[in-house]
Design a protein around this motif. Structure first.
Motif, mmCIF file in Angstrom:
data_model
loop_
_atom_site.group_PDB
_atom_site.id
_atom_site.type_symbol
_atom_site.label_atom_id
_atom_site.label_comp_id
_atom_site.label_asym_id
_atom_site.label_seq_id
_atom_site.Cartn_x
_atom_site.Cartn_y
_atom_site.Cartn_z
ATOM 1 N N PHE A 1 0.834 -1.187 0.000
ATOM 2 C CA PHE A 1 0.000 0.000 0.000
ATOM 3 C C PHE A 1 0.877 1.248 0.000
ATOM 4 O O PHE A 1 2.020 1.203 0.429
ATOM 5 N N THR B 1 2.132 -3.348 8.816
ATOM 6 C CA THR B 1 1.319 -4.285 9.597
ATOM 7 C C THR B 1 1.215 -5.673 8.970
ATOM 8 O O THR B 1 0.313 -6.440 9.296
ATOM 9 N N TYR B 2 2.136 -6.008 8.079
ATOM 10 C CA TYR B 2 2.146 -7.331 7.448
ATOM 11 C C TYR B 2 2.832 -8.365 8.329
ATOM 12 O O TYR B 2 3.853 -8.100 8.966
ATOM 13 N N ASN C 1 -2.159 -8.728 6.238
ATOM 14 C CA ASN C 1 -2.028 -7.345 6.658
ATOM 15 C C ASN C 1 -3.039 -7.074 7.775
ATOM 16 O O ASN C 1 -4.244 -6.982 7.533
ATOM 17 N N LEU D 1 -0.038 1.079 6.882
ATOM 18 C CA LEU D 1 -0.571 -0.204 6.421
ATOM 19 C C LEU D 1 0.542 -1.155 5.995
ATOM 20 O O LEU D 1 0.467 -2.357 6.231
ATOM 21 N N ASN D 2 1.577 -0.637 5.368
ATOM 22 C CA ASN D 2 2.697 -1.491 4.952
ATOM 23 C C ASN D 2 3.440 -2.086 6.142
ATOM 24 O O ASN D 2 4.076 -3.127 6.013
ATOM 25 N N ASN E 1 0.239 3.746 1.868
ATOM 26 C CA ASN E 1 0.243 4.179 3.253
ATOM 27 C C ASN E 1 1.308 3.403 4.032
ATOM 28 O O ASN E 1 1.224 2.179 4.146
ATOM 29 N N GLY F 1 -3.487 -4.403 9.537
ATOM 30 C CA GLY F 1 -4.122 -3.090 9.442
ATOM 31 C C GLY F 1 -5.413 -3.174 8.645
ATOM 32 O O GLY F 1 -6.455 -2.643 9.057
ATOM 33 N N VAL F 2 -5.353 -3.853 7.518
ATOM 34 C CA VAL F 2 -6.543 -4.033 6.685
ATOM 35 C C VAL F 2 -7.579 -4.874 7.432
ATOM 36 O O VAL F 2 -8.772 -4.566 7.411
#
Length: 182
Positions: A125, A133-134, A139, A130-131, A127, A141-142
């Protein structure tokens, strides 16, 4: 639950060897067939809120196949389980959410496990939050964003489930399935 567990793990493991586009096209075809079955199926006898299918084998097969298909297509298990419970196993629409949601939780939980161990994310992403939180291809975050929306809409769904007639639910489900098939 056990058949959902097995189907979701097998599906997630086989996913690496399947063309996902082909799997989604097959799933769209299955969804259209389910819509036609929901629209044109007319039960001969009212079942008074009880499934007419008393054998556990069809439920186990549905759990295995539904979670397998959910794992390989990425479609939510509810899109698979809900129409199958209504039109194949003849569970009343009022009882379907509980069965479908439980099956979906198990299929999703165990279907995502192999994705934790994938070396790099499949999608990134713009953002940076968000990147960050993998874990593998998952992910968080998603997931948190989707869970927040799901928490709110699930409460509304439970409320409206008691207010809407079964015939209306079937029509709405058919419309949603056609949209997903497209």
């Amino acid at each position: 639950i056990l058949s959902c567990l097995v189907g979701s793990i097998i599906g997630a493991m086989i996913l690496r060897f399947i063309d996902t586009g082909m799997a989604k096209n097959a799933m769209a075809f299955i969804l259209v067939l389910m819509v036609l079955k929901i629209i044109f199926y007319r039960p001969k006898i009212k079942n008074n809120g009880v499934s007419t299918n008393q054998s556990i084998l069809p439920y186990a097969i549905l759990g295995l196949l539904g979670s397998f298909l959910s794992s390989i297509t990425g479609l939510g298990g509810g899109i698979i389980f809900t129409p199958a419970l209504i039109s194949i196993l003849r569970v009343t629409a009022k009882k379907v959410p509980a069965y479908s949601n439980l099956a979906m939780v198990v299929a999703t939980l165990f279907g995502v496990l192999p994705h934790f161990f994938t070396a790099s994310p499949m999608e990134t992403f713009e953002n940076p939050l968000l990147n960050s939180t993998y874990i593998g291809n998952v992910n968080f975050g998603v997931i948190l964003l989707i869970a927040f929306g799901g928490f709110i809409s699930a409460r509304l769904g439970v409320y409206f489930n008691g207010l809407v007639k079964e015939k209306t639910k079937k029509k709405l489900l058919s419309l949603i399935l056609l949209i997903f098939a497209l």
